[in-house]
Design a protein around this motif. Structure first.
Motif: not given
Length: 337
Positions: A116-139
Motif C-alpha cells: 500500500g502506502d508503506r515503504r520499507q527499506l530492506l537492510t540488509p538487502r535480500p539474498t539468495i532464497g529470501t522469502i517475503f511474507l506479507v499480510s495484505a487486503a485484496d487490491g
C-alpha cells in the motif's frame, strides 16, 4: 506431532525472512525479474493464500511468539502473499557485480518492500532464497522496488509482473569473451640505433550494457560496448639488458581502436583512461576500451591500428619519437550473438 491452534497473522505483517533451506510451493512467475547495474532480483515462486501449514513455515522465524506446529492464517479481510527469490548461486548478480572493470562505479542499490502506502527499506538487502511474507487486503499493492543508479523498477509479488524503467538493454545485455588477439611489429630509430617493438593486444572480456562505471547510462537508443583490453610491448627489454636504445609505447584508445558497423559507420573508442603497455611482463588488470553504439548492434568489426605516445630512451634520457615503421593495422570480428 500434534498441532496447536492457528496463529493469526497481524493485519500489517510485512517481512523479508531468511529462506535458507526452504523451498516453498507456489507458482513460477512468467516474468519476475528486476535487473540493475549492481543487482538482480529473480522471483522463484509466488503464492497468495489464506493459510500456511506448519511444515511450510517450520524453518522461518515468523514471530517472536511460538508458531511451531501451528498453521499461519490471514487476518479477516486479508490474504497472505508469499514470494521467494531464486536460489541459484549467481541469481543476485547485476552486470557489474564484482567486475574487474568496475573502476568508478559504486554499488548503492536499494531494495524496498512496498505494501500500500508503506515503504520499507530492506537492510540488509535480500539474498539468495529470501522469502517475503506479507499480510495484505485484496487490491492493496504488494511489490518490491529496486533502485539503482537513479532508476527505480518494480515487481508485483502476487504475480511476478514487473514495471521496468531505463534501457531495455539491461535485460538483453551480454558478457562474453571476444576473439581478439592482435600481434604487430614496429620500429623506432634514433642516433643510428634501431629497435624492433613487438606489440600485443588482447581482449579477454566484452560487455554490452546500458550503464557503465564512469559514464553512467547510455543515451536512449544507445548502449555501451566495452572491451577489457590488455596490451604489452617489448621495446624496452633490450635496453634493460645493455642495449643503447629503448622504446616506451603508450596506446591512445581513441586513435587505436575503431568499431566499424555493418553499414560502414565508424565509431572511435571513447577518449578516457588509455591502455598502457607493459614491458617484459604480464599486465593482469584489463583496461576498459569503450564505444557508444546503437542498442540494436549485434555484429561489427574491431579495427586495431596501434597509435599513441612513442618515446625513445638513450642514456636514461627520454626523447619524444615516432615510428620509423608503425605496427600494421588488423581487423577482428565482434559478434554479440
Amino acid at each position: 506431532m500434534p498441532t496447536g491452534p492457528p496463529f493469526a497473522m497481524p493485519a500489517d505483517y510485512a517481512q523479508s525472512l531468511n529462506g535458507g533451506g526452504v523451498d516453498l510451493s507456489g507458482t513460477q512467475p512468467a516474468d519476475g525479474v528486476l535487473r540493475s547495474p549492481f543487482m538482480q532480483l529473480k522471483l522463484k515462486r509466488t503464492r497468495v493464500t489464506d493459510r500456511l501449514e506448519p511444515l511450510e513455515h517450520e524453518h522461518l522465524r515468523v514471530s517472536d511468539e511460538d508458531t511451531a506446529n501451528r498453521a499461519l492464517v490471514a487476518a479477516p479481510g486479508h490474504r497472505l502473499v508469499v514470494a521467494q527469490l531464486d536460489t541459484g548461486p549467481q541469481s543476485m548478480n547485476g552486470s557489474w557485480s564484482k567486475d574487474p572493470m568496475m573502476e568508478g562505479g559504486t554499488d548503492k542499490a536499494e531494495v524496498r518492500l512496498v505494501v500500500g502506502d508503506r515503504r520499507q527499506l530492506l537492510t540488509p538487502r535480500p539474498t539468495i532464497g529470501t522469502i517475503f511474507l506479507v499480510s495484505a487486503a485484496d487490491g492493496v499493492p504488494v511489490r518490491l522496488e529496486l533502485t539503482d543508479q537513479g532508476i527505480t523498477q518494480q515487481m508485483d509479488l502476487r504475480t511476478g509482473a514487473t514495471v521496468h524503467a531505463g534501457s531495455a538493454v539491461l535485460y538483453h545485455g551480454d558478457i562474453n569473451r571476444p576473439s581478439v588477439g592482435y600481434a604487430g611489429t614496429g620500429t623506432v630509430t634514433r642516433g643510428g640505433a634501431t629497435v624492433q617493438v613487438n606489440v600485443k593486444i588482447s581482449a579477454g572480456r566484452m560487455v554490452f550494457e546500458a550503464w557503465a562505471p564512469g559514464v553512467g547510462w547510455a543515451k536512449p537508443g544507445r548502449a555501451w560496448l566495452i572491451l577489457g583490453v590488455t596490451a604489452t610491448s617489448d621495446g624496452f627489454d633490450g635496453y634493460t639488458k645493455g642495449g643503447t636504445l629503448g622504446v616506451f609505447f603508450d596506446i591512445q584508445n581513441s586513435s587505436t581502436y575503431t568499431l566499424v558497423l555493418p553499414g560502414g559507420q565508424q565509431i572511435r573508442a571513447r577518449a578516457g583512461k588509455d591502455s598502457t603497455t607493459t614491458f617484459g611482463g604480464t599486465y593482469s588488470s584489463a583496461t576498459p576500451v569503450m564505444f557508444d553504439v546503437p542498442d540494436s548492434l549485434r555484429t561489427a568489426t574491431l579495427h586495431i591500428a596501434p597509435s599513441g605516445t612513442v618515446e625513445a630512451v638513450q642514456r636514461d634520457v627520454r626523447y619524444p619519437s615516432n615510428w620509423a615503421k608503425a605496427p600494421a593495422a588488423q581487423d577482428f570480428p565482434i559478434d554479440l550473438g
